[in-house]
Each structure stands twice: as C-alpha cells, then as structure tokens.
Scaffold this motif. Structure first.
Motif, mmCIF file in Angstrom:
data_model
loop_
_atom_site.group_PDB
_atom_site.id
_atom_site.type_symbol
_atom_site.label_atom_id
_atom_site.label_comp_id
_atom_site.label_asym_id
_atom_site.label_seq_id
_atom_site.Cartn_x
_atom_site.Cartn_y
_atom_site.Cartn_z
ATOM 1 N N ARG A 147 101.554 -31.896 -53.605
ATOM 2 C CA ARG A 147 100.602 -31.872 -54.711
ATOM 3 C C ARG A 147 101.176 -31.084 -55.886
ATOM 4 O O ARG A 147 101.077 -31.497 -57.040
ATOM 5 C CB ARG A 147 99.276 -31.261 -54.264
ATOM 6 C CG ARG A 147 98.184 -31.317 -55.329
ATOM 7 C CD ARG A 147 96.889 -30.661 -54.864
ATOM 8 N NE ARG A 147 97.071 -29.306 -54.352
ATOM 9 C CZ ARG A 147 97.252 -28.220 -55.098
ATOM 10 N NH1 ARG A 147 97.301 -28.329 -56.403
ATOM 11 N NH2 ARG A 147 97.381 -27.033 -54.550
ATOM 12 N N LEU A 148 101.818 -29.961 -55.585
ATOM 13 C CA LEU A 148 102.421 -29.135 -56.628
ATOM 14 C C LEU A 148 103.528 -29.893 -57.347
ATOM 15 O O LEU A 148 103.613 -29.881 -58.583
ATOM 16 C CB LEU A 148 102.967 -27.834 -56.023
ATOM 17 C CG LEU A 148 103.674 -26.888 -56.978
ATOM 18 C CD1 LEU A 148 102.750 -26.459 -58.108
ATOM 19 C CD2 LEU A 148 104.193 -25.668 -56.218
ATOM 20 N N VAL A 149 104.367 -30.574 -56.587
ATOM 21 C CA VAL A 149 105.441 -31.372 -57.205
ATOM 22 C C VAL A 149 104.846 -32.450 -58.099
ATOM 23 O O VAL A 149 105.311 -32.664 -59.224
ATOM 24 C CB VAL A 149 106.351 -31.987 -56.115
ATOM 25 C CG1 VAL A 149 107.263 -33.054 -56.706
ATOM 26 C CG2 VAL A 149 107.170 -30.904 -55.434
ATOM 27 N N ASP A 150 103.812 -33.136 -57.622
ATOM 28 C CA ASP A 150 103.158 -34.165 -58.435
ATOM 29 C C ASP A 150 102.618 -33.587 -59.735
ATOM 30 O O ASP A 150 102.779 -34.177 -60.803
ATOM 31 C CB ASP A 150 102.025 -34.832 -57.653
ATOM 32 C CG ASP A 150 102.527 -35.771 -56.571
ATOM 33 O OD1 ASP A 150 103.699 -36.182 -56.624
ATOM 34 O OD2 ASP A 150 101.722 -36.085 -55.672
ATOM 35 N N GLU A 151 101.988 -32.441 -59.653
ATOM 36 C CA GLU A 151 101.437 -31.806 -60.850
ATOM 37 C C GLU A 151 102.546 -31.375 -61.816
ATOM 38 O O GLU A 151 102.411 -31.529 -63.029
ATOM 39 C CB GLU A 151 100.574 -30.613 -60.462
ATOM 40 C CG GLU A 151 99.262 -31.011 -59.817
ATOM 41 C CD GLU A 151 98.406 -29.812 -59.433
ATOM 42 O OE1 GLU A 151 98.601 -28.719 -59.999
ATOM 43 O OE2 GLU A 151 97.532 -29.978 -58.566
ATOM 44 N N LEU A 152 103.630 -30.848 -61.277
ATOM 45 C CA LEU A 152 104.753 -30.440 -62.131
ATOM 46 C C LEU A 152 105.376 -31.645 -62.827
ATOM 47 O O LEU A 152 105.653 -31.604 -64.035
ATOM 48 C CB LEU A 152 105.804 -29.689 -61.318
ATOM 49 C CG LEU A 152 105.420 -28.287 -60.865
ATOM 50 C CD1 LEU A 152 106.443 -27.752 -59.857
ATOM 51 C CD2 LEU A 152 105.305 -27.354 -62.045
ATOM 52 N N LEU A 153 105.592 -32.716 -62.087
ATOM 53 C CA LEU A 153 106.164 -33.918 -62.693
ATOM 54 C C LEU A 153 105.237 -34.496 -63.755
ATOM 55 O O LEU A 153 105.699 -34.916 -64.824
ATOM 56 C CB LEU A 153 106.468 -34.963 -61.615
ATOM 57 C CG LEU A 153 107.656 -34.642 -60.715
ATOM 58 C CD1 LEU A 153 107.751 -35.665 -59.591
ATOM 59 C CD2 LEU A 153 108.948 -34.590 -61.506
ATOM 60 N N ALA A 154 103.951 -34.508 -63.474
ATOM 61 C CA ALA A 154 102.993 -35.015 -64.455
ATOM 62 C C ALA A 154 103.017 -34.182 -65.724
ATOM 63 O O ALA A 154 102.957 -34.710 -66.838
ATOM 64 C CB ALA A 154 101.587 -35.038 -63.850
ATOM 65 N N SER A 155 103.141 -32.862 -65.576
ATOM 66 C CA SER A 155 103.167 -32.004 -66.758
ATOM 67 C C SER A 155 104.427 -32.218 -67.582
ATOM 68 O O SER A 155 104.402 -32.095 -68.806
ATOM 69 C CB SER A 155 103.036 -30.530 -66.363
ATOM 70 O OG SER A 155 104.214 -30.048 -65.741
ATOM 71 N N LEU A 156 105.537 -32.555 -66.925
ATOM 72 C CA LEU A 156 106.769 -32.837 -67.654
ATOM 73 C C LEU A 156 106.685 -34.152 -68.418
ATOM 74 O O LEU A 156 107.333 -34.323 -69.445
ATOM 75 C CB LEU A 156 107.960 -32.882 -66.690
ATOM 76 C CG LEU A 156 108.368 -31.545 -66.084
ATOM 77 C CD1 LEU A 156 109.439 -31.770 -65.024
ATOM 78 C CD2 LEU A 156 108.861 -30.589 -67.149
ATOM 79 N N ASN A 157 105.889 -35.081 -67.912
ATOM 80 C CA ASN A 157 105.783 -36.399 -68.528
ATOM 81 C C ASN A 157 104.665 -36.496 -69.561
ATOM 82 O O ASN A 157 104.500 -37.534 -70.188
ATOM 83 C CB ASN A 157 105.567 -37.459 -67.442
ATOM 84 C CG ASN A 157 106.799 -37.661 -66.602
ATOM 85 O OD1 ASN A 157 107.913 -37.550 -67.091
ATOM 86 N ND2 ASN A 157 106.609 -37.948 -65.332
#
Length: 62
Positions: free
Chosen positions: A8-18
C-alpha cells in the motif's frame, strides 16, 4: 511492516510521483472533451449509437 502495508505504501508513493503527469493528462483530456463537444454542438460531427459502436468493435476484434 507487513507485506500488505508495504505494498500500500509503495502504491501511494508511486501515485504521488505521478501526480503532476496525471494532472497534465487530466487537463489535456478535459480540453479534448470540450473540443469534441463543441464540434458536436456545431454539427460538425455525427454521433453513433452504442449498438453501432459495439457492432464495429466486434468486426474489428475478429
């Protein structure tokens, strides 16, 4: 940290980068929608029924 939380954390981090790119795409699509709607309102394009669209899609999918 459990795997599910890490995912979930990785998904949130990737979403914030995009976010900036996603915002640009959203803006571009909004402009395109406005352009197409205006062309339709001016009578410059014709619409197709859902049945016509799906029939054409079936032909193309073969």
């Amino acid at each position: 940290m459990p795997q599910e939380e890490r995912e979930r954390l990785v998904d949130e981090l990737l979403a914030s980068l995009n976010e900036p790119a996603a915002r640009e795409l959203d803006d571009a699509w909004a402009a395109e929608i406005e352009r197409r709607l205006a062309a339709f309102d001016r009578g410059e394009v014709q619409s197709l029924s859902a049945d016509e669209v799906f029939a054409k899609a079936r032909v193309l999918a073969r």
